[in-house]
Design an enzyme around this catalytic site. Structure first.
Site, short mmCIF file in Angstrom:
data_model
loop_
_atom_site.label_atom_id
_atom_site.label_comp_id
_atom_site.label_asym_id
_atom_site.label_seq_id
_atom_site.Cartn_x
_atom_site.Cartn_y
_atom_site.Cartn_z
N TYR A 128 83.03 93.42 117.19
CA TYR A 128 82.66 94.53 116.32
C TYR A 128 83.75 94.81 115.28
O TYR A 128 83.45 95.07 114.12
CB TYR A 128 82.36 95.78 117.14
CG TYR A 128 81.21 95.60 118.12
CD1 TYR A 128 80.06 94.90 117.77
CD2 TYR A 128 81.28 96.11 119.41
CE1 TYR A 128 79.02 94.71 118.66
CE2 TYR A 128 80.24 95.94 120.31
CZ TYR A 128 79.11 95.24 119.94
OH TYR A 128 78.07 95.07 120.82
N GLU A 187 77.94 102.14 121.01
CA GLU A 187 78.88 102.43 122.09
C GLU A 187 79.22 101.12 122.77
O GLU A 187 78.37 100.24 122.89
CB GLU A 187 78.29 103.38 123.14
CG GLU A 187 78.14 104.81 122.67
CD GLU A 187 76.82 105.09 121.97
OE1 GLU A 187 76.72 106.13 121.31
OE2 GLU A 187 75.89 104.27 122.08
#
Length: 149
Positions: free
Chosen positions: A116, A104
């Site tokens: 990411y 998350e």
């Protein structure tokens, strides 16, 4: 600079990094518990000149990895340590049988999302009001082993 498995003796420095990086840091007890009872958990640190500059962790459950935290001291940001740690976590998760890795990230954390995405993670969903202080939504991101070259 070395990347190595975290040890219980690293708990105090990891706690310092937590306090520097997060509005609601993990407690010292939580960190010690994670390091004392590794089980299906992996924590790595970046160490340079006997100082921890960053750390990251993952929980392994069945065939999934859940990245818990990636944190880099302010003075060491933009040096690639976060990317190195996430790559290490990904490699170890897949080596240990994970088929997918989740995390998350705050919707406002553009730098982390960019990192990411560069590493192959994609947004899979949204958790409303996931974070506190300040209250904010989180993107759920994942990386599927079969999608990694």
């Amino acid at each position: 600079m070395i990347i190595r498995l975290a040890e219980v003796s690293d708990a105090e420095e990891i706690f310092d990094i937590e306090e520097e990086c997060f509005s609601i840091p993990w407690s010292m007890d939580s960190i010690v518990n994670e390091l004392e009872n590794p089980g299906h958990k992996l924590y790595f640190v970046v160490e340079e000149n006997k100082q921890l500059l960053a750390y990251a962790g993952v929980w392994l459950v069945a065939d999934e990895g859940q990245i818990t935290n990636v944190a880099v001291r302010t003075c060491a940001r933009r040096e690639g340590y976060g990317a190195m740690l996430v790559r290490k976590l990904v490699k170890e998760c897949f080596k240990r049988g994970a088929a997918e890795i989740f995390l998350e990230v705050r919707v406002s954390n553009v730098a982390a999302m960019s990192l990411y995405r560069r590493l192959g993670f994609t947004v899979k969903g949204l958790r409303k009001h996931y974070y506190q202080e300040p209250v904010e939504d989180a993107y759920i991101m994942s990386l599927i082993k079969e999608d990694v070259q």
